[in-house]
Design an enzyme around this catalytic site. Sequence first.
Site, PDB file in Angstrom:
ATOM      1  N   GLU A  95     -30.886 -40.384 -61.395  1.00  0.00           N
ATOM      2  CA  GLU A  95     -31.686 -40.268 -62.617  1.00  0.00           C
ATOM      3  C   GLU A  95     -32.424 -38.935 -62.633  1.00  0.00           C
ATOM      4  O   GLU A  95     -32.676 -38.346 -61.580  1.00  0.00           O
ATOM      5  CB  GLU A  95     -32.670 -41.464 -62.655  1.00  0.00           C
ATOM      6  N   ASP A  99     -40.309 -42.384 -65.089  1.00  0.00           N
ATOM      7  CA  ASP A  99     -41.632 -42.223 -65.701  1.00  0.00           C
ATOM      8  C   ASP A  99     -42.306 -43.600 -65.751  1.00  0.00           C
ATOM      9  O   ASP A  99     -42.913 -44.018 -64.779  1.00  0.00           O
ATOM     10  CB  ASP A  99     -41.438 -41.589 -67.082  1.00  0.00           C
ATOM     11  N   ASP A 155     -34.472 -32.751 -71.174  1.00  0.00           N
ATOM     12  CA  ASP A 155     -34.627 -32.262 -72.542  1.00  0.00           C
ATOM     13  C   ASP A 155     -35.938 -32.676 -73.175  1.00  0.00           C
ATOM     14  O   ASP A 155     -36.622 -33.592 -72.714  1.00  0.00           O
ATOM     15  CB  ASP A 155     -33.506 -32.829 -73.423  1.00  0.00           C
ATOM     16  N   ARG A 161     -32.101 -28.319 -72.090  1.00  0.00           N
ATOM     17  CA  ARG A 161     -31.351 -28.807 -70.921  1.00  0.00           C
ATOM     18  C   ARG A 161     -30.736 -27.643 -70.137  1.00  0.00           C
ATOM     19  O   ARG A 161     -30.495 -27.734 -68.948  1.00  0.00           O
ATOM     20  CB  ARG A 161     -30.217 -29.740 -71.355  1.00  0.00           C
TER      21      ARG A 161
END
Length: 171
Positions: A95, A99, A155, A161
């Site tokens: 990942e 968050d 992003d 990105r």
Amino acid sequence: MTQLIPMISQAEIKTKVRKAGQEISLHYQDKNLVLVGILKGSFIFLADLTRQITIDHEIDLIGVSSYSGTSSTGMITFTKKPDLDLQGKDVLLVEDVVDTGNTLSAIKAYMESLHPASIKICTLINKHERRQADIDADYACFSLEKGFIVGYGLDYNELYRNLPAIFDLKL
Ligand code: IMP
Ligand code: MG
């Protein structure tokens, strides 16, 4: 005015990704490792990580959408499910950012239904301040208390990105 403040350099990323690759190679020596990258944010991290892993392994990709703007909604829908049969395999979810943890916790619950031998989590960035789900990364290259960062695959509304390093985004 949008500002991009340099936060993690290409050299720092390289060092930490190499270290994660070494640890993973050691831990999964006698296992059936499958890296499962979570699209789209992990694509650059996954590409670098796989080349730092020295043991045989397979790669798959899953896609989920859960996010718009700078905050997680907690609901995910799969835009792509795994192609490989993961039953009995040692799945390492790759990942970009953990968050709130809501995305990964939903993904983990789904992956469990596929009966892999094990499921662990490798994240580029482990972000702590907003954690809600009872979930943590097994491998994390960087820890961050708060902030919204972009670059190296990460992003903001699909932009940035391509930046080779990681930047703090100030809107
Ligand atoms: P969570 O469900 O709140 O853990 O959200 C995780 C997802 O949100 C990650 O897969 C990222 O795509 C995205 N995300 C969270 N924080 C950031 C950030 O600082 N920059 C870019 N994407 C982020
Ligand atoms: Mg993501």
